[in-house]
Design an enzyme around this catalytic site. Sequence first.
Site, mmCIF file in Angstrom:
data_model
loop_
_atom_site.group_PDB
_atom_site.id
_atom_site.type_symbol
_atom_site.label_atom_id
_atom_site.label_comp_id
_atom_site.label_asym_id
_atom_site.label_seq_id
_atom_site.Cartn_x
_atom_site.Cartn_y
_atom_site.Cartn_z
ATOM 1 C CB SER A 53 38.746 4.827 -15.901
ATOM 2 O OG SER A 53 39.036 6.319 -15.722
ATOM 3 C CG HIS A 54 42.373 6.041 -18.127
ATOM 4 N ND1 HIS A 54 41.291 6.500 -17.839
ATOM 5 C CD2 HIS A 54 42.344 5.520 -19.333
ATOM 6 C CE1 HIS A 54 40.381 6.548 -18.923
ATOM 7 N NE2 HIS A 54 41.177 5.919 -19.880
ATOM 8 C CG ASP A 194 34.974 6.113 -15.035
ATOM 9 O OD1 ASP A 194 35.597 5.334 -14.100
ATOM 10 O OD2 ASP A 194 35.080 7.222 -15.155
HETATM 11 P P1 NDP Z 1 36.169 13.335 -14.082
HETATM 12 O O1 NDP Z 1 34.664 13.516 -14.843
HETATM 13 O O2 NDP Z 1 36.264 12.157 -13.040
HETATM 14 O O3 NDP Z 1 36.867 14.727 -13.668
HETATM 15 C C1 NDP Z 1 37.222 15.475 -14.672
HETATM 16 C C2 NDP Z 1 37.713 16.829 -14.167
HETATM 17 O O4 NDP Z 1 36.720 17.251 -13.175
HETATM 18 C C3 NDP Z 1 38.940 16.203 -13.050
HETATM 19 O O5 NDP Z 1 40.106 17.100 -13.186
HETATM 20 C C4 NDP Z 1 38.392 16.220 -11.740
HETATM 21 O O6 NDP Z 1 39.416 16.349 -10.784
HETATM 22 C C5 NDP Z 1 37.600 17.435 -11.755
HETATM 23 N N1 NDP Z 1 36.411 17.228 -10.748
HETATM 24 C C6 NDP Z 1 35.734 16.180 -10.674
HETATM 25 N N2 NDP Z 1 34.748 16.602 -9.853
HETATM 26 C C7 NDP Z 1 34.887 17.924 -9.576
HETATM 27 C C8 NDP Z 1 34.220 18.850 -8.446
HETATM 28 N N3 NDP Z 1 33.233 18.237 -7.860
HETATM 29 N N4 NDP Z 1 34.694 19.700 -8.415
HETATM 30 C C9 NDP Z 1 35.798 20.191 -9.129
HETATM 31 N N5 NDP Z 1 36.451 19.503 -10.137
HETATM 32 C C10 NDP Z 1 35.927 18.452 -9.949
HETATM 33 O O7 NDP Z 1 37.164 12.739 -15.348
HETATM 34 P P2 NDP Z 1 36.423 11.894 -16.717
HETATM 35 O O8 NDP Z 1 35.490 10.960 -16.339
HETATM 36 O O9 NDP Z 1 35.896 12.917 -17.722
HETATM 37 O O10 NDP Z 1 37.798 11.296 -17.452
HETATM 38 C C11 NDP Z 1 38.451 10.287 -16.623
HETATM 39 C C12 NDP Z 1 39.791 9.756 -17.205
HETATM 40 O O11 NDP Z 1 39.687 9.180 -18.519
HETATM 41 C C13 NDP Z 1 40.897 11.276 -17.475
HETATM 42 O O12 NDP Z 1 41.945 11.075 -16.947
HETATM 43 C C14 NDP Z 1 41.014 11.148 -18.854
HETATM 44 O O13 NDP Z 1 42.039 11.717 -19.397
HETATM 45 C C15 NDP Z 1 40.701 9.600 -19.378
HETATM 46 N N6 NDP Z 1 40.071 9.557 -20.661
HETATM 47 C C16 NDP Z 1 41.313 8.984 -21.551
HETATM 48 C C17 NDP Z 1 40.759 8.785 -23.004
HETATM 49 C C18 NDP Z 1 41.809 8.565 -23.761
HETATM 50 O O14 NDP Z 1 41.907 8.377 -25.071
HETATM 51 N N7 NDP Z 1 43.273 8.236 -23.535
HETATM 52 C C19 NDP Z 1 39.772 8.902 -23.428
HETATM 53 C C20 NDP Z 1 38.757 9.518 -22.417
HETATM 54 C C21 NDP Z 1 39.064 9.742 -21.046
HETATM 55 P P3 NDP Z 1 39.997 15.090 -9.976
HETATM 56 O O15 NDP Z 1 40.968 14.542 -10.863
HETATM 57 O O16 NDP Z 1 40.844 15.701 -8.467
HETATM 58 O O17 NDP Z 1 38.997 14.284 -9.564
HETATM 59 O O1 PYC Z 2 38.052 5.810 -20.845
HETATM 60 O O2 PYC Z 2 37.147 6.591 -22.669
HETATM 61 C C1 PYC Z 2 37.946 6.218 -22.211
HETATM 62 C C2 PYC Z 2 39.468 5.772 -23.004
HETATM 63 C C3 PYC Z 2 39.329 5.666 -24.288
HETATM 64 C C4 PYC Z 2 40.832 5.291 -24.652
HETATM 65 C C5 PYC Z 2 41.402 5.155 -23.329
HETATM 66 N N1 PYC Z 2 40.683 5.716 -22.705
#
Ligand code: NDP
Ligand code: PYC
Length: 343
Positions: A53-54, A194
């Site tokens: 997603s990033h 996502d």
């Molecule tokens: P996920 O829900 O995929 O994962 C969240 C965390 O949980 C990760 O560290 C992941 O490890 C861990 N995890 C996932 N499944 C398991 C499991 N079964 N057991 C143990 N640990 C687990 O991430 P999100 O969808 O919440 O976020 C995705 C990305 O989006 C992130 O990198 C976030 O920084 C980015 N994002 C950026 C934003 C911005 O403003 N720049 C805004 C919102 C999100 P692993 O990595 O190993 O899967």
């Molecule tokens: O995936 O939610 C997101 C997000 C917001 C800004 C960058 N990534």
Amino acid sequence: MSSPLDNVELQTISFSDLTTLLRQIFVRHGTSLGVAEVLAKNCASAQRDGSHSHGVFRIKGYLSSLAAGWVDGQAIPKVEDVGAAFVRVDAGGGFAQPALEAAKPLLIEKAKSAGVAILAIRNSHHFAALWPDVEPFAEQGLVALSVVNSMTCVVPHDAHKPLFGTNPIAFAAPRAGGKPIVFDMATSAIAHGDVQIAAREGRMLPAGMGVDRAGQPTCDPRAILDGGALLPFGGYKGSALSMMVELLAAALTGGNFSFEFDWSKHPGAQTPWTGQLIIVIDPDKGRGQDFAVRSEELVRQMHGVGQERMPGDRRYAQRAKSLADGIVLPQDELDRLKQLASV
Ligand code: NDP
Ligand code: PYC
């Protein structure tokens, strides 16, 4: 089970070649070489680790935001030494990651002398995964926590309109017997990226992720993107964490809340113009025993009670695979990147 990559022609590219290609794209589309180097490494690392997603999915949004004049790809961050344990950076309307790089030496020096140091980045755009901002500190034996707010698309618990961003929290800690413990998670039920990917692939989402424009629960990602909104993860608990992120990343840094910027006059703008906070701790200052040995013991106990998969494990496994075999991309996506590097 069918995968979106079934029947798609695939190519591999090495991490260093992808980084070079992305650097060329950023420079061609208006960033300084310094900014391009930081963003290219960040984006290629996300692709390498399977943070799709990033990864390269975000290039279109980076470029349209630059073309819209919404984010300054040439900005020079201004680092301010404001206290024994406090560093501030004005990112100058540019990206947050070059601001972090500019402040990092001073931040680490302060964390090592004071035991803890805070970096407050404002006037910045963060469009990436958050783990690359914290993992390098843990690789140096430090503990790091970061929060960043994004753009209004999440309805606070029990509310009727979106207000918060998807507001991720990332944490990294050293570990004696392995790679750092790292988690990185949106405080929304699902990251906005996502939802976009699911819409592109024509996939429905699990229940509980979002609502449509009438506020009704929906599993259709297109309905969420078309005037709908996301929900916080974990009800009122995730909502409270998202509120905390707004306070730490925006109110405390001097950056915008997720609802405070207006990009409507910049068609193509996608990068949230907000703030970011990073807290770095030197665990040596507090130790009774070596911190990394203690964190290893916690992992051992977690494994002992049945949690085999640690946060970060999936990324580390994908990283090892990508470094050994190359990063897999659809051929047409790679062609598109090459074209963007040459126009
Ligand atoms: P996920 O829900 O995929 O994962 C969240 C965390 O949980 C990760 O560290 C992941 O490890 C861990 N995890 C996932 N499944 C398991 C499991 N079964 N057991 C143990 N640990 C687990 O991430 P999100 O969808 O919440 O976020 C995705 C990305 O989006 C992130 O990198 C976030 O920084 C980015 N994002 C950026 C934003 C911005 O403003 N720049 C805004 C919102 C999100 P692993 O990595 O190993 O899967
Ligand atoms: O995936 O939610 C997101 C997000 C917001 C800004 C960058 N990534």
